[in-house]
Scaffold this motif. Structure first.
Motif, PDB file in Angstrom:
ATOM      1  N   LEU A 129       0.833  -1.205   0.000  1.00  0.00           N
ATOM      2  CA  LEU A 129       0.000   0.000   0.000  1.00  0.00           C
ATOM      3  C   LEU A 129       0.866   1.252   0.000  1.00  0.00           C
ATOM      4  O   LEU A 129       0.587   2.217  -0.726  1.00  0.00           O
ATOM      5  CB  LEU A 129      -0.912  -0.003   1.232  1.00  0.00           C
ATOM      6  CG  LEU A 129      -2.121  -0.944   1.183  1.00  0.00           C
ATOM      7  CD1 LEU A 129      -2.818  -0.974   2.530  1.00  0.00           C
ATOM      8  CD2 LEU A 129      -3.093  -0.514   0.088  1.00  0.00           C
ATOM      9  N   THR A 130       1.936   1.224   0.796  1.00  0.00           N
ATOM     10  CA  THR A 130       2.843   2.371   0.847  1.00  0.00           C
ATOM     11  C   THR A 130       3.472   2.612  -0.518  1.00  0.00           C
ATOM     12  O   THR A 130       3.571   3.752  -0.982  1.00  0.00           O
ATOM     13  CB  THR A 130       3.944   2.134   1.896  1.00  0.00           C
ATOM     14  OG1 THR A 130       3.341   1.950   3.179  1.00  0.00           O
ATOM     15  CG2 THR A 130       4.894   3.314   1.955  1.00  0.00           C
ATOM     16  N   GLY A 131       3.900   1.534  -1.168  1.00  0.00           N
ATOM     17  CA  GLY A 131       4.494   1.668  -2.491  1.00  0.00           C
ATOM     18  C   GLY A 131       3.501   2.198  -3.508  1.00  0.00           C
ATOM     19  O   GLY A 131       3.849   3.021  -4.368  1.00  0.00           O
ATOM     20  N   ALA A 132       2.244   1.733  -3.423  1.00  0.00           N
ATOM     21  CA  ALA A 132       1.221   2.197  -4.359  1.00  0.00           C
ATOM     22  C   ALA A 132       0.930   3.681  -4.164  1.00  0.00           C
ATOM     23  O   ALA A 132       0.805   4.440  -5.130  1.00  0.00           O
ATOM     24  CB  ALA A 132      -0.057   1.377  -4.178  1.00  0.00           C
ATOM     25  N   VAL A 133       0.833   4.104  -2.894  1.00  0.00           N
ATOM     26  CA  VAL A 133       0.611   5.530  -2.608  1.00  0.00           C
ATOM     27  C   VAL A 133       1.789   6.360  -3.113  1.00  0.00           C
ATOM     28  O   VAL A 133       1.614   7.437  -3.691  1.00  0.00           O
ATOM     29  CB  VAL A 133       0.398   5.749  -1.101  1.00  0.00           C
ATOM     30  CG1 VAL A 133       0.391   7.243  -0.769  1.00  0.00           C
ATOM     31  CG2 VAL A 133      -0.917   5.108  -0.658  1.00  0.00           C
ATOM     32  N   GLY A 134       2.999   5.846  -2.917  1.00  0.00           N
ATOM     33  CA  GLY A 134       4.178   6.560  -3.409  1.00  0.00           C
ATOM     34  C   GLY A 134       4.158   6.718  -4.910  1.00  0.00           C
ATOM     35  O   GLY A 134       4.518   7.784  -5.443  1.00  0.00           O
ATOM     36  N   THR A 135       3.735   5.676  -5.623  1.00  0.00           N
ATOM     37  CA  THR A 135       3.636   5.747  -7.084  1.00  0.00           C
ATOM     38  C   THR A 135       2.620   6.793  -7.505  1.00  0.00           C
ATOM     39  O   THR A 135       2.859   7.598  -8.415  1.00  0.00           O
ATOM     40  CB  THR A 135       3.235   4.376  -7.653  1.00  0.00           C
ATOM     41  OG1 THR A 135       4.267   3.422  -7.360  1.00  0.00           O
ATOM     42  CG2 THR A 135       3.043   4.449  -9.163  1.00  0.00           C
ATOM     43  N   PHE A 136       1.455   6.812  -6.824  1.00  0.00           N
ATOM     44  CA  PHE A 136       0.417   7.798  -7.152  1.00  0.00           C
ATOM     45  C   PHE A 136       0.919   9.215  -6.928  1.00  0.00           C
ATOM     46  O   PHE A 136       0.730  10.098  -7.787  1.00  0.00           O
ATOM     47  CB  PHE A 136      -0.821   7.530  -6.297  1.00  0.00           C
ATOM     48  CG  PHE A 136      -1.936   8.511  -6.525  1.00  0.00           C
ATOM     49  CD1 PHE A 136      -2.763   8.402  -7.622  1.00  0.00           C
ATOM     50  CD2 PHE A 136      -2.145   9.560  -5.634  1.00  0.00           C
ATOM     51  CE1 PHE A 136      -3.790   9.316  -7.842  1.00  0.00           C
ATOM     52  CE2 PHE A 136      -3.167  10.478  -5.840  1.00  0.00           C
ATOM     53  CZ  PHE A 136      -3.982  10.355  -6.942  1.00  0.00           C
ATOM     54  N   LEU A 137       1.571   9.454  -5.798  1.00  0.00           N
ATOM     55  CA  LEU A 137       2.063  10.791  -5.486  1.00  0.00           C
ATOM     56  C   LEU A 137       3.146  11.236  -6.475  1.00  0.00           C
ATOM     57  O   LEU A 137       3.220  12.409  -6.849  1.00  0.00           O
ATOM     58  CB  LEU A 137       2.600  10.841  -4.056  1.00  0.00           C
ATOM     59  CG  LEU A 137       1.541  10.664  -2.954  1.00  0.00           C
ATOM     60  CD1 LEU A 137       2.208  10.663  -1.580  1.00  0.00           C
ATOM     61  CD2 LEU A 137       0.471  11.764  -3.032  1.00  0.00           C
ATOM     62  N   PHE A 138       3.983  10.279  -6.904  1.00  0.00           N
ATOM     63  CA  PHE A 138       5.034  10.607  -7.870  1.00  0.00           C
ATOM     64  C   PHE A 138       4.421  11.056  -9.196  1.00  0.00           C
ATOM     65  O   PHE A 138       4.871  12.040  -9.801  1.00  0.00           O
ATOM     66  CB  PHE A 138       5.939   9.392  -8.097  1.00  0.00           C
ATOM     67  CG  PHE A 138       6.994   9.620  -9.132  1.00  0.00           C
ATOM     68  CD1 PHE A 138       8.120  10.380  -8.848  1.00  0.00           C
ATOM     69  CD2 PHE A 138       6.856   9.080 -10.411  1.00  0.00           C
ATOM     70  CE1 PHE A 138       9.095  10.610  -9.821  1.00  0.00           C
ATOM     71  CE2 PHE A 138       7.822   9.295 -11.382  1.00  0.00           C
ATOM     72  CZ  PHE A 138       8.945  10.058 -11.079  1.00  0.00           C
ATOM     73  N   VAL A 139       3.391  10.344  -9.648  1.00  0.00           N
ATOM     74  CA  VAL A 139       2.726  10.732 -10.901  1.00  0.00           C
ATOM     75  C   VAL A 139       2.091  12.103 -10.760  1.00  0.00           C
ATOM     76  O   VAL A 139       2.179  12.948 -11.665  1.00  0.00           O
ATOM     77  CB  VAL A 139       1.673   9.680 -11.302  1.00  0.00           C
ATOM     78  CG1 VAL A 139       0.854  10.167 -12.501  1.00  0.00           C
ATOM     79  CG2 VAL A 139       2.346   8.354 -11.636  1.00  0.00           C
ATOM     80  N   MET A 140       1.458  12.374  -9.615  1.00  0.00           N
ATOM     81  CA  MET A 140       0.841  13.676  -9.409  1.00  0.00           C
ATOM     82  C   MET A 140       1.888  14.784  -9.387  1.00  0.00           C
ATOM     83  O   MET A 140       1.661  15.896  -9.889  1.00  0.00           O
ATOM     84  CB  MET A 140       0.050  13.679  -8.094  1.00  0.00           C
ATOM     85  CG  MET A 140      -1.161  12.764  -8.099  1.00  0.00           C
ATOM     86  SD  MET A 140      -2.334  13.130  -9.431  1.00  0.00           S
ATOM     87  CE  MET A 140      -2.841  14.792  -8.982  1.00  0.00           C
TER      88      MET A 140
END
Length: 216
Positions: free
Chosen positions: A17-28
């Motif tokens: 979950l942490t990795g997925a949130v990090g990926t989302f924030l990076f794209v944003m």
């Protein structure tokens, strides 16, 4: 068939979950121009700025969709990997073809691979697939033999790069084990699993084990 026990599922899910949130924030963050346009439209009293509203909305919406998609793919991939490692069977994949797609995901190339998978009591099968191959792992492809973990019922599989590096060893090409951060005990355990499953011959097992022990 050699099976693998599951442990620590909770922390791994949290990590995914942490990795997925990090990926989302990076794209944003990469698409921050959209929110900037929206901020300029609503906060600054500038003439003829309606285009900023629609451009900002469009870019922001696109970022959210892409970010959510990539985050979901990363999370689902992590859960799938845990399931395979918990219930999968060790095998060996012979690389029959290698190709480039010209696409990168998280700055790592997406490649097309032809594989012939067998060993470990598996019914041999062939597959053409697309896999993200970390740049530092690409030399392993040209050894033409990869360690894999397979679901024998669905034929889902993943490449175990660390076990592959242990099997191939550093003698064939420099840097093969650069990404293998496991302890010697863990590397030997992977080799034992491959050997017990029948994926490695006695000679392959002995040479790989000798290489790892020599590093002590």
């Amino acid at each position: 068939m050699t099976m693998f026990g599951e442990s620590g599922a909770g922390p791994r899910v949290s990590s995914h979950l942490t990795g997925a949130v990090g990926t989302f924030l990076f794209v944003m963050l990469c698409g921050i121009v959209g929110p900037i346009f929206l901020a300029c439209y609503f906060l600054l009293d500038l003439p003829d700025t309606e285009w900023m509203l629609w451009t900002g909305l469009g870019v922001t919406l696109l970022d959210v969709l892409i970010g959510a998609g990539l985050a979901w793919m990363r999370y689902r991939g992590g859960i799938r990997s845990d399931r395979l490692r918990a219930t999968g069977v060790r095998g060996i994949a012979e690389v029959t073809s290698i190709g480039q797609t010209g696409v990168e995901i998280n700055n790592q190339p997406l490649m097309t691979l032809g594989l012939r998978i067998g060993g470990g009591g598996l019914v041999p099968f062939e597959v053409n697939t697309r896999k993200v191959v970390p740049i530092f792992q690409q030399p392993l492809l040209y050894t033409r033999r990869l360690a894999v973990i397979v679901d024998p019922d669905t034929q889902e599989f993943e490449i175990d790069w660390e076990a592959t590096a242990s099997v191939v060893g550093q003698g064939s090409s420099a840097g093969f084990s650069a990404g293998d951060t496991r302890t010697v005990a863990d590397r030997l355990s992977s080799l034992d699993d491959l050997h017990r499953s029948g994926a490695l011959t006695e000679d392959e097992y002995r040479r790989a084990r000798d290489r790892i022990v020599d590093e002590l």
